[in-house]
Design a protein around this motif. Structure first.
Motif, mmCIF file in Angstrom:
data_model
loop_
_atom_site.group_PDB
_atom_site.id
_atom_site.type_symbol
_atom_site.label_atom_id
_atom_site.label_comp_id
_atom_site.label_asym_id
_atom_site.label_seq_id
_atom_site.Cartn_x
_atom_site.Cartn_y
_atom_site.Cartn_z
ATOM 1 N N LYS A 170 -6.143 2.742 -6.399
ATOM 2 C CA LYS A 170 -6.276 3.396 -5.093
ATOM 3 C C LYS A 170 -6.190 4.916 -5.209
ATOM 4 C CE LYS A 170 -4.047 -0.641 -3.057
ATOM 5 N NZ LYS A 170 -2.760 -1.204 -2.588
ATOM 6 N N ASN A 171 -5.421 5.386 -6.186
ATOM 7 C CA ASN A 171 -5.232 6.827 -6.378
ATOM 8 C C ASN A 171 -5.236 7.130 -7.878
ATOM 9 O OD1 ASN A 171 -4.546 9.501 -6.403
ATOM 10 N ND2 ASN A 171 -2.532 9.245 -5.457
ATOM 11 N N GLU A 228 2.622 3.871 -1.803
ATOM 12 C CA GLU A 228 2.650 4.342 -3.190
ATOM 13 C C GLU A 228 4.060 4.661 -3.663
ATOM 14 O OE1 GLU A 228 0.090 7.655 -3.782
ATOM 15 O OE2 GLU A 228 -1.759 6.478 -3.616
ATOM 16 N N ASP A 283 0.810 -1.219 0.000
ATOM 17 C CA ASP A 283 0.000 0.000 0.000
ATOM 18 C C ASP A 283 0.844 1.270 0.000
ATOM 19 O OD1 ASP A 283 -2.414 -1.418 0.031
ATOM 20 O OD2 ASP A 283 -2.345 -1.638 2.209
ATOM 21 N N ASP A 337 -2.532 -1.226 -9.635
ATOM 22 C CA ASP A 337 -2.935 -1.218 -8.227
ATOM 23 C C ASP A 337 -2.839 0.192 -7.643
ATOM 24 O OD1 ASP A 337 -3.439 -3.906 -8.276
ATOM 25 O OD2 ASP A 337 -1.555 -4.503 -7.321
#
Length: 242
Positions: free
Chosen positions: A59-60, A27, A25, A55
């Motif tokens: 998430k962003n 980044e 997780d 991925d």
């Protein structure tokens, strides 16, 4: 959009891969890992780096570094429409931020024009369908490399060549386009071969070591002669080099 200047060594990639597995997780770790893999693969997105970037963007969606890597990777992979799509998304992300972004937007316009130019050159290429004989499929390994090239039947460096991960082959077959973009030397292109009416041949080989020079145990096929006007050819990999 700042890309780190790191040496893309195998040890660096392995270290970042471990860090990513431990902190998926994070980044910064994820995009750095994808970036190093991208440059180590000569500007190509392999399955691993593509998955990492997807991925991050899931998430962003506004992550500019990941968007830029996707744009460059798709362009390098001749997926021009996808590359332009990522450029537009990146432009939208930048425009939405406060401040003067004239230089950044101008750079993206240049990148978009470059991708358009690349696409025009690719359209002048030759579509090669590579098929692996069913009897050889069990000899193909997950980390093998596929080489496809167009060369003068008399020898010399290829007019166009690609080195691709074996994952491009699906159900024993792959479609590859070779064009001026794949020239190894700027003055030795498919266009120059066509102008000189050179007799061309298409060759394909699966390498277990990734070496550009054929080795014992590699899988290959007979060269297929083509005319300078030809735009499509089928090649079968049907033998193992003794």
């Amino acid at each position: 959009m700042m890309f780190l200047s790191l040496e893309a060594t195998d040890s660096a990639i392995e270290a970042l891969s471990r860090a990513y597995r431990l902190s998926p997780d994070n980044e910064e770790i994820a995009t750095t890992y994808a970036q190093i893999s991208f440059f180590a693969n000569k500007g190509q997105l392999d399955a691993s780096s593509r998955r990492v970037l997807q991925d991050v963007l899931a998430k962003n969606p506004q992550h500019e570094g990941a968007q830029m890597l996707m744009a460059m990777g798709e362009a390098r992979g001749s997926n021009f429409a996808e590359a332009q799509g990522w450029i537009k998304r990146l432009q939208g992300s930048i425009v939405a931020k406060p401040g003067d972004h004239t230089k950044a937007l101008a750079s993206l316009d240049e990148l978009s024009n470059y991708v358009s130019t690349q696409e025009k050159q690719a359209l002048e290429g030759i579509d090669v369908t590579v098929k692996i004989n069913a009897n050889l499929l069990l000899l193909v390994k997950a980390d093998d490399v596929l080489f496809v090239a167009i060369r003068d039947v008399k020898g010399g460096p290829p007019f166009a060549a690609k080195r691709l991960p074996i994952s491009i082959i699906k159900q024993g077959e792959a479609s590859i386009r070779l064009s001026n973009l794949d020239a190894m030397m700027p003055d030795r292109t498919l266009n120059s071969a066509r102008s000189d009416k050179t007799q061309l041949a298409v060759v394909a080989r699966i390498s277990h070591s990734g070496n550009a020079i054929a080795e014992s145990g590699d899988l290959s096929g007979n060269p297929i002669m083509i005319s300078v006007e030809q735009t499509q050819v089928n090649v079968e990999i049907n033998q193992q080099i003794p």
